[in-house]
Design a protein around this motif. Sequence first.
Motif, short mmCIF file in Angstrom:
data_model
loop_
_atom_site.label_atom_id
_atom_site.label_comp_id
_atom_site.label_asym_id
_atom_site.label_seq_id
_atom_site.Cartn_x
_atom_site.Cartn_y
_atom_site.Cartn_z
N ARG A 194 3.75 1.99 -6.90
CA ARG A 194 3.70 1.09 -5.87
C ARG A 194 4.50 -0.11 -6.26
O ARG A 194 4.83 -0.40 -7.46
CB ARG A 194 2.19 0.64 -5.73
CG ARG A 194 1.37 1.83 -5.33
CD ARG A 194 1.36 2.22 -3.80
NE ARG A 194 0.60 3.20 -3.57
CZ ARG A 194 -0.68 3.27 -3.12
NH1 ARG A 194 -1.13 2.11 -3.07
NH2 ARG A 194 -1.20 4.23 -2.77
N PRO A 195 4.95 -1.17 -5.12
CA PRO A 195 5.73 -2.39 -5.64
C PRO A 195 4.79 -3.13 -6.72
O PRO A 195 5.65 -3.67 -7.60
CB PRO A 195 5.46 -3.01 -4.37
CG PRO A 195 5.41 -1.78 -3.17
CD PRO A 195 4.53 -0.94 -3.85
N THR A 196 3.64 -3.16 -6.54
CA THR A 196 3.01 -4.24 -7.77
C THR A 196 3.07 -3.55 -9.04
O THR A 196 2.99 -4.12 -10.07
CB THR A 196 1.49 -4.02 -7.33
OG1 THR A 196 0.80 -2.88 -7.31
CG2 THR A 196 1.28 -4.60 -6.26
N GLN A 197 3.80 -2.49 -9.27
CA GLN A 197 3.84 -1.73 -10.67
C GLN A 197 5.41 -2.08 -11.16
O GLN A 197 5.57 -1.28 -12.16
CB GLN A 197 3.60 -0.18 -10.67
CG GLN A 197 2.04 0.00 -10.26
CD GLN A 197 1.79 1.55 -10.15
OE1 GLN A 197 2.46 2.25 -9.12
NE2 GLN A 197 0.97 2.03 -10.87
N HIS A 250 0.71 -1.30 0.19
CA HIS A 250 0.09 0.11 0.03
C HIS A 250 0.98 1.14 0.00
O HIS A 250 0.25 2.44 0.02
CB HIS A 250 -1.12 -0.07 1.20
CG HIS A 250 -0.06 0.00 2.61
ND1 HIS A 250 0.65 -1.08 2.96
CD2 HIS A 250 0.04 0.94 3.30
CE1 HIS A 250 1.14 -0.63 4.30
NE2 HIS A 250 0.80 0.52 4.54
N MET A 251 2.12 1.11 0.14
CA MET A 251 3.14 2.30 0.21
C MET A 251 3.90 2.59 -1.12
O MET A 251 3.85 1.47 -1.80
CB MET A 251 4.13 2.27 1.42
CG MET A 251 3.74 2.12 2.79
SD MET A 251 4.94 2.12 3.85
CE MET A 251 4.23 2.06 5.25
N SER A 252 4.21 3.75 -1.52
CA SER A 252 5.01 3.72 -2.75
C SER A 252 6.42 3.35 -2.43
O SER A 252 6.92 3.03 -1.49
CB SER A 252 4.94 5.52 -3.02
OG SER A 252 5.82 6.10 -1.89
N VAL A 253 7.21 3.25 -3.54
CA VAL A 253 8.83 2.90 -3.36
C VAL A 253 9.23 3.98 -2.27
O VAL A 253 10.15 3.37 -1.85
CB VAL A 253 9.14 2.91 -4.74
CG1 VAL A 253 10.77 3.15 -4.85
CG2 VAL A 253 8.62 1.80 -5.63
N TRP A 254 8.90 5.01 -2.64
CA TRP A 254 9.83 6.25 -1.74
C TRP A 254 9.36 5.93 -0.20
O TRP A 254 10.29 5.82 0.59
CB TRP A 254 9.31 7.27 -2.03
CG TRP A 254 10.31 8.81 -1.46
CD1 TRP A 254 11.28 9.33 -2.03
CD2 TRP A 254 9.96 9.21 -0.18
NE1 TRP A 254 11.85 10.02 -1.27
CE2 TRP A 254 11.13 10.34 -0.01
CE3 TRP A 254 9.21 9.19 0.89
CZ2 TRP A 254 11.43 10.67 1.07
CZ3 TRP A 254 9.51 9.87 1.88
CH2 TRP A 254 10.51 10.90 2.18
N ASP A 255 8.20 5.75 0.24
CA ASP A 255 7.64 5.37 1.50
C ASP A 255 8.10 4.08 2.03
O ASP A 255 8.65 3.97 3.34
CB ASP A 255 6.18 5.31 1.70
CG ASP A 255 5.70 6.74 1.45
OD1 ASP A 255 6.23 7.73 1.91
OD2 ASP A 255 4.36 6.82 0.84
N ASN A 256 8.54 2.99 1.19
CA ASN A 256 9.08 1.70 1.49
C ASN A 256 10.39 1.93 2.06
O ASN A 256 10.87 1.37 3.04
CB ASN A 256 8.76 0.71 0.35
CG ASN A 256 7.73 -0.01 0.33
OD1 ASN A 256 7.76 -1.06 1.14
ND2 ASN A 256 6.63 0.29 -0.18
N VAL A 257 11.12 2.66 1.14
CA VAL A 257 12.46 3.06 1.61
C VAL A 257 12.57 3.82 2.73
O VAL A 257 13.62 3.62 3.65
CB VAL A 257 13.24 3.51 0.29
CG1 VAL A 257 14.57 4.04 0.43
CG2 VAL A 257 13.31 2.83 -0.81
N ALA A 258 11.68 4.86 2.88
CA ALA A 258 11.66 5.64 4.00
C ALA A 258 11.27 4.84 5.26
O ALA A 258 11.62 5.59 6.47
CB ALA A 258 10.79 6.69 3.77
N TYR A 259 10.74 3.90 5.45
CA TYR A 259 10.03 3.37 6.55
C TYR A 259 11.13 3.07 7.63
O TYR A 259 10.87 3.59 8.70
CB TYR A 259 9.30 1.92 6.17
CG TYR A 259 8.85 1.22 7.21
CD1 TYR A 259 7.61 1.67 7.84
CD2 TYR A 259 9.40 0.29 8.11
CE1 TYR A 259 7.03 0.79 8.76
CE2 TYR A 259 8.76 -0.32 9.07
CZ TYR A 259 7.59 0.07 9.53
OH TYR A 259 7.05 -0.66 10.58
#
Length: 371
Positions: A136-139, A95-104
């Motif tokens: 998003r990761p699914t993309q 549910h998170m963007s690539v940026w938000d995944n890396v920022a987590y």
Amino acid sequence: MPDTHAPVEVGLHGVTKRFSDQVAVDGVDLNVHEGEFFSVLGPSGCGKTTLLRMIAGFADPDEGRIELDGVDMVGVPPYRRDVNTVFQSYALFPHMSVWDNVAYGVKRKGVRGAELKKAVGEHLELVRLAQFAKRRPTQLSGGQQQRVAIARALAAGPRLLLLDEPLGALDAVLRKELQIELMRIQREVGTTFLYVTHDQEEALVLSHRIAVMNAGKLEQVGYPEDVYERPATRFVAGFIGTSNILAATVSGADGSWVELDSPGVTRLRAALQRDVRRGQRVEATVRPEKVHLYDENEQAPSGWCELTGVVRDVVYTGVSTQYVVDLPGGGELVAFAQNTRRVDDAGSPGQPVRMAWDPEYTVLLEKSTDD
């Protein structure tokens, strides 16, 4: 090549883990040095993932100590260890963007504002995915998702990155591409990588050093060229690449060489790597690419190991041709010949051949864990 005299990042001392009556990891002693790309290699069920889970803090050993940067970590929960893990399944937040995944992970350390943007931006650039920050990761493709997982793990700045077969779900071409990327990333960031895999070629390509596991124990630890060229045990010789195993009896020693008798072999000798006695039964190995094939009338160089046989199978593999040769004393020997001549010049089944190799490539084997 990293300095193996550098500080020890991971120290395992007599580490043992049991599940019911099964010993998954059996008395492992191992040091991984700061800045190494270190691989633990072995077949399924050998204990390598269990070892990784204990280092990460997801399980504790039944015996022994696990030290990170000299501090005993047994009983310390994962979130208090300066370690991150990259899994085969990516484990990204869909549910998170690539940026938000890396920022987590960076946010969990209390980093905000410009410093957060800088850390995330640098690591997206590191894995060459800055242009996909809003997706998003699914993309993303599988290889791109794995690079996001690596960026997320590194962005939090761990001293140690654990990688549990991270390329196992990718196709062969993509896996080779990601291997090169992993080497580049580790070289650029300098973080210690501890990599678990069952893929022998992958371990040889990626690693500064390799630990080969079998049945919960370490069979051999060394540089890739040492593990491949000088396997310590029958298991290592057979698991990494293709190797010929010859049963032999020690017939004598000549200075730095040991002379061996083996059924059907005209001459067999090896470097004197350890103490042996006359009449002792041993096993010797030689890699197929070290074996040269000659016509019956050709002579091999003086002093080389030598035997004769009959070609049983010839297999064209593109870069090389594989010859399977029946030996007069029973058994077989495999030789690889690089295809530097026309394929129709190759030998054919039923043809007698003489095989020879430099004795420095003959290696005496020790007993394996499961012998």
